[in-house]
Design a protein around this motif. Sequence first.
Motif, PDB file in Angstrom:
ATOM      1  N   UNK A   1     -12.188   6.486  -2.629  1.00 16.40           N
ATOM      2  CA  UNK A   1     -11.525   4.958  -3.259  1.00 16.40           C
ATOM      3  C   UNK A   1     -11.222   4.161  -2.248  1.00 16.40           C
ATOM      4  N   UNK A   2      -9.756   4.354  -1.454  1.00 18.58           N
ATOM      5  CA  UNK A   2      -9.531   4.325  -0.542  1.00 18.58           C
ATOM      6  C   UNK A   2      -9.822   3.322   0.194  1.00 18.58           C
ATOM      7  N   UNK A   3     -11.115   3.865   0.513  1.00 17.52           N
ATOM      8  CA  UNK A   3     -12.169   4.244   1.433  1.00 17.52           C
ATOM      9  C   UNK A   3     -13.385   2.627   1.109  1.00 17.52           C
ATOM     10  N   UNK A   4     -13.011   2.527  -0.074  1.00 20.87           N
ATOM     11  CA  UNK A   4     -14.228   1.686  -0.678  1.00 20.87           C
ATOM     12  C   UNK A   4     -13.321   0.154  -0.841  1.00 20.87           C
ATOM     13  N   UNK A   5     -11.723   0.321  -0.959  1.00 20.67           N
ATOM     14  CA  UNK A   5     -11.144  -0.923  -1.443  1.00 20.67           C
ATOM     15  C   UNK A   5     -10.434  -1.389  -0.056  1.00 20.67           C
ATOM     16  N   UNK A   6      -9.865  -0.321   1.687  1.00 19.77           N
ATOM     17  CA  UNK A   6      -9.517  -0.621   2.816  1.00 19.77           C
ATOM     18  C   UNK A   6      -7.875  -1.154   2.413  1.00 19.77           C
ATOM     19  N   UNK A   7      -7.554  -0.341   1.680  1.00 17.11           N
ATOM     20  CA  UNK A   7      -6.228   0.535   1.904  1.00 17.11           C
ATOM     21  C   UNK A   7      -5.522   0.565   3.000  1.00 17.11           C
ATOM     22  N   UNK A   8      -4.370   0.745   3.378  1.00 12.61           N
ATOM     23  CA  UNK A   8      -3.893   1.247   4.381  1.00 12.61           C
ATOM     24  C   UNK A   8      -3.244   2.259   3.781  1.00 12.61           C
ATOM     25  N   UNK A   9      -3.875   3.679   4.727  1.00 14.99           N
ATOM     26  CA  UNK A   9      -3.693   4.498   4.660  1.00 14.99           C
ATOM     27  C   UNK A   9      -1.546   5.538   4.652  1.00 14.99           C
ATOM     28  N   UNK A  10      -0.976   4.471   5.291  1.00 15.66           N
ATOM     29  CA  UNK A  10       0.378   5.076   5.350  1.00 15.66           C
ATOM     30  C   UNK A  10       1.152   5.253   4.118  1.00 15.66           C
ATOM     31  N   UNK A  11       0.421   3.667   3.810  1.00 16.22           N
ATOM     32  CA  UNK A  11       1.337   3.058   1.926  1.00 16.22           C
ATOM     33  C   UNK A  11       1.025   4.623   1.458  1.00 16.22           C
ATOM     34  N   UNK A  12      -0.178   5.337   1.183  1.00 18.18           N
ATOM     35  CA  UNK A  12      -0.401   6.311   0.358  1.00 18.18           C
ATOM     36  C   UNK A  12       0.340   7.830   0.840  1.00 18.18           C
TER      37      UNK A  12
END
Lengths: 246, 273
Positions: free
Chosen positions: A152-163
């Motif tokens: 889901x992160x890859x699809x949305x492009x969320x920055x990894x360090x937040x998660x």
Amino acid sequence: MPKAIKGFFRLLMASVRDLMPIVLVIAFFQIVVLRQPFPDLGGVIVGLAMVILGLTLFIQGLEMGLFPLGESMAQAFARKGSLVALLSFAFMLGFGTTVAEPALIAVAAEAAKVASEAGAIDRTSEARGNYAFGLRMTVAVAVGAAILLGVVRILKGWPIHHLIIGGYVAVVVLTWFAPDAIVGIAYDSGGVTTSTITVPLVTALGVGLAYAIKGRNPLLDGFGLIAFASLSPMIFVLVFGMVIHG
Amino acid sequence: MILLDHVIETAWTTMFDVLPIVAILFGFQFLVLRRRPPRLGRIVAGFGYVLLGLTLFLVGLQMALFPLGETMARQLTDPAFIGIDATSMIVDWTAYGWVYAFAAAIGFATTVAEPSLIAVSMKAEEVSGGAISARGLRLAVAVGVAAGVAIGAYRIVSGTPLAWYIMAGYVVVIAQTFRASPMIVPLAYDSGGVTTSTVTVPVVAALGLGLAATIPGRSPLIDGFGLIAFASVFPIMSVLGYDRLASWMRHRKRALNEDATSIPEPIRKEDPP
């Protein structure tokens, strides 16, 4: 054909170089520090030859089988465009590769023994079996959920360090409340989940997805699935401990 | 033919480990995606290589390295070797010098040979177009594991709580994350997870259990575990640190080049011949 042999020989030499440090460290401590002769030198040499050949074949197979398959499946999912299919594949890949992991089975059995000796669960083999099974399922679901979230992160492009930082905060807070007996097991469970076959497949899946989706960078978005898979079991097992140990 | 039996047995168990993965992959491939992946024959052959390779790798390790590594871990932690009184309850952490040295050396050496790390670093080099070197990344991770396992050994000897170290590690990682170049961050986080696998875990776990069993006042169940956790936090730090170092060196090189080209001619002429 000679080209293939040359390539194989090059890989073989790389494997020799990769294994050199272990040989040197063990030889140094055996001869210089402990001052003991090598027991069964012949067996050691045959074993080393097998390790080198095995590593070479593994890497060859990685480039022929695991990497291309992971990437072609990622592209096929992206082209198909079904979110449900992709997410259920992500979950199944994480769950399925973890539930049968021998290292996890060993850790779960060990943890059940500790828990029954500490009096957290009944001292019957049935209670231990249930506990170990529950722990295994918890970790497997955790890894499945991690790969799903990672996709889901890859699809949305969320920055990894937040998660990841959010995950660290969760681990710290839960460690505070969780029973002591579960903390060591929880921390270790993060390490045992990522096996030698899962890692290349999951990496290829992430990178393949990042290539296939417009606006995603394979380096920035493609990596990070393994990180989720090693963090989430800690959180899930800490919660499991709080539920079971009360 | 004990060896052959051993190989067949390991091949059998490896097959069973891989079976669920293969079932999921092929299930989705044929039921959901419904198309043949390109070059299916090559992929199947690749799986065969991976299976055979892992089998030989594991059997070889069990024959050649694990017994030696485990015996060594036991011998190095033996009170007689360290030269302390086994009945004394006071632990002098400075007496364990060789243990820390062994922990660091074996942590480094096993990480360099870790197949999953090789896989991830190969991919990273490919994806970055060579900007991230596979060898450099692996060395950075190995240095991190070496530091982590050595500090983890110190923790067992000194008996301080595991959670403190891991949480301090998290704080450092978070601080480093905000200073690192964004491209390296996911890779650094991943490298924490891939270090603890086939080669590293058995030897490192043996060291932890050996230490906890021989040091007075330590319990193998509470203190013996946890070395693995060290080996997964410290590589994140070392990879992020490696990134800072690499970018600092790039800047310095550029600055030096600019200095060299910007030296004005007249100054050189004033130098005495």
